[in-house]
Write a protein that holds these residues in place. Sequence first.
Motif, mmCIF file in Angstrom:
data_model
loop_
_atom_site.group_PDB
_atom_site.id
_atom_site.type_symbol
_atom_site.label_atom_id
_atom_site.label_comp_id
_atom_site.label_asym_id
_atom_site.label_seq_id
_atom_site.Cartn_x
_atom_site.Cartn_y
_atom_site.Cartn_z
ATOM 1 N N THR A 60 4.625 89.206 -27.703
ATOM 2 C CA THR A 60 5.359 89.350 -28.850
ATOM 3 C C THR A 60 5.155 88.211 -29.840
ATOM 4 O O THR A 60 4.713 87.141 -29.526
ATOM 5 N N PRO A 61 5.489 88.522 -31.227
ATOM 6 C CA PRO A 61 5.318 87.439 -32.267
ATOM 7 C C PRO A 61 5.948 86.237 -31.827
ATOM 8 O O PRO A 61 5.371 85.155 -32.158
ATOM 9 N N GLY A 62 7.155 86.084 -31.123
ATOM 10 C CA GLY A 62 7.614 85.000 -30.872
ATOM 11 C C GLY A 62 6.973 84.119 -29.634
ATOM 12 O O GLY A 62 6.945 82.845 -29.819
ATOM 13 N N GLN A 63 6.156 84.927 -29.012
ATOM 14 C CA GLN A 63 5.301 84.042 -27.935
ATOM 15 C C GLN A 63 4.048 83.597 -28.677
ATOM 16 O O GLN A 63 3.589 82.385 -28.286
ATOM 17 N N LEU A 64 3.710 84.298 -29.712
ATOM 18 C CA LEU A 64 2.228 83.764 -30.609
ATOM 19 C C LEU A 64 2.530 83.111 -31.775
ATOM 20 O O LEU A 64 1.480 82.312 -32.296
ATOM 21 N N ALA A 65 3.554 83.186 -32.471
ATOM 22 C CA ALA A 65 3.948 82.378 -33.640
ATOM 23 C C ALA A 65 3.590 80.810 -33.409
ATOM 24 O O ALA A 65 4.184 80.314 -32.266
ATOM 25 N N GLY A 66 3.162 80.185 -34.392
ATOM 26 C CA GLY A 66 2.980 78.794 -34.392
ATOM 27 C C GLY A 66 1.647 78.267 -34.707
ATOM 28 O O GLY A 66 0.872 79.201 -35.400
ATOM 29 N N THR A 67 1.257 77.032 -34.715
ATOM 30 C CA THR A 67 -0.107 76.646 -35.152
ATOM 31 C C THR A 67 -1.057 76.353 -34.027
ATOM 32 O O THR A 67 -0.699 75.748 -33.017
ATOM 33 N N TYR A 68 -2.147 76.910 -34.229
ATOM 34 C CA TYR A 68 -3.091 76.609 -33.080
ATOM 35 C C TYR A 68 -4.325 75.814 -33.603
ATOM 36 O O TYR A 68 -4.650 75.828 -34.646
ATOM 37 N N ARG A 69 -4.900 74.916 -32.634
ATOM 38 C CA ARG A 69 -5.985 74.027 -33.203
ATOM 39 C C ARG A 69 -7.162 74.320 -32.061
ATOM 40 O O ARG A 69 -6.809 74.658 -31.094
ATOM 41 N N GLY A 70 -8.231 74.081 -32.821
ATOM 42 C CA GLY A 70 -9.572 74.536 -32.276
ATOM 43 C C GLY A 70 -10.035 73.503 -31.215
ATOM 44 O O GLY A 70 -9.886 72.451 -31.203
ATOM 45 N N GLU A 71 -10.671 74.082 -30.185
ATOM 46 C CA GLU A 71 -11.228 73.342 -28.924
ATOM 47 C C GLU A 71 -12.683 73.903 -28.789
ATOM 48 O O GLU A 71 -12.988 74.998 -29.198
ATOM 49 N N GLY A 72 -13.617 73.096 -28.380
ATOM 50 C CA GLY A 72 -14.954 73.598 -28.037
ATOM 51 C C GLY A 72 -15.514 74.094 -29.270
ATOM 52 O O GLY A 72 -15.462 73.031 -30.421
ATOM 53 N N ASP A 73 -16.288 74.923 -29.432
ATOM 54 C CA ASP A 73 -16.918 75.412 -30.648
ATOM 55 C C ASP A 73 -15.973 75.630 -31.911
ATOM 56 O O ASP A 73 -16.416 75.778 -33.061
ATOM 57 N N ALA A 74 -14.726 75.729 -31.642
ATOM 58 C CA ALA A 74 -13.724 75.984 -32.698
ATOM 59 C C ALA A 74 -13.031 74.596 -33.179
ATOM 60 O O ALA A 74 -12.255 74.564 -34.104
ATOM 61 N N LYS A 75 -13.588 73.503 -32.700
ATOM 62 C CA LYS A 75 -12.965 72.245 -33.037
ATOM 63 C C LYS A 75 -13.110 72.148 -34.715
ATOM 64 O O LYS A 75 -13.896 72.498 -35.427
ATOM 65 N N GLY A 76 -11.820 71.640 -35.129
ATOM 66 C CA GLY A 76 -11.607 71.447 -36.525
ATOM 67 C C GLY A 76 -11.112 72.811 -37.231
ATOM 68 O O GLY A 76 -10.389 72.642 -38.406
ATOM 69 N N VAL A 77 -11.022 73.872 -36.388
ATOM 70 C CA VAL A 77 -10.190 75.244 -36.936
ATOM 71 C C VAL A 77 -8.776 75.042 -36.767
ATOM 72 O O VAL A 77 -8.513 74.579 -35.754
ATOM 73 N N THR A 78 -7.934 75.536 -37.658
ATOM 74 C CA THR A 78 -6.676 75.560 -37.558
ATOM 75 C C THR A 78 -6.294 77.208 -37.858
ATOM 76 O O THR A 78 -6.525 77.692 -38.961
ATOM 77 N N LEU A 79 -5.194 77.651 -37.159
ATOM 78 C CA LEU A 79 -5.024 79.176 -37.177
ATOM 79 C C LEU A 79 -3.344 79.076 -37.329
ATOM 80 O O LEU A 79 -2.901 78.452 -35.981
ATOM 81 N N THR A 80 -2.386 79.196 -38.238
ATOM 82 C CA THR A 80 -1.059 79.378 -38.304
ATOM 83 C C THR A 80 -0.744 80.725 -38.334
ATOM 84 O O THR A 80 -0.879 81.591 -39.326
ATOM 85 N N LEU A 81 0.231 81.311 -37.307
ATOM 86 C CA LEU A 81 0.566 82.543 -37.255
ATOM 87 C C LEU A 81 2.291 82.664 -37.563
ATOM 88 O O LEU A 81 2.931 81.831 -36.813
ATOM 89 N N LYS A 82 2.821 83.230 -38.469
ATOM 90 C CA LYS A 82 4.196 83.374 -38.755
ATOM 91 C C LYS A 82 4.581 84.720 -38.519
ATOM 92 O O LYS A 82 3.780 85.527 -38.971
#
Length: 163
Positions: free
Chosen positions: A41-63
């Motif tokens: 659900t959107p409630g479960q997924l909403a928030g800020t994600y920070r990258g790990e591994g090959d995604a280090k430095g990547v940020t994704l924010t879901l509202k």
Amino acid sequence: MSRVRLPAAAAVLALLTCLPGCSSAPTSVEACMGKQAVGATPGQLAGTYRGEGDAKGVTLTLKASQGKPGSGTVTVHDWPTGDWYRSELGETFDGSGTWSVVQGGTSATEFARLTLDLTTPKRFLEGDTLDSLAIAEGDGRTYLYTDDDPDVCPAFRLRLQGA
């Protein structure tokens, strides 16, 4: 002749006995992140994600969007260009757009996915950037990741912060 058949029959019996136990072993995805989600659900997924591994430095924010279940707005920072299946991703960019959840099916191999529609910047054609991520949950953690090989912990993964 019966001596040859007995070891062969024992090997087949051992294999059949092992199948339920062997197949229940966790995949590398489960071992490093948690179980693949069938739904979210959107409630479960909403928030800020920070990258790990090959995604280090990547940020994704879901509202989450009010009134539109299963969707919302997304903002990305240092998001990679290039097709996800290539060995190296291209340059990165900052952008925004919308997101939605595609729920998993009834099959044991159909899992939920997060789809991104990045509208800014406008320079990308479909497939020019990563726009579909699998979802995993476990031990109070939520991950978004590329699921190119279930036998290997995904190199491109993002972890929900604060979870």
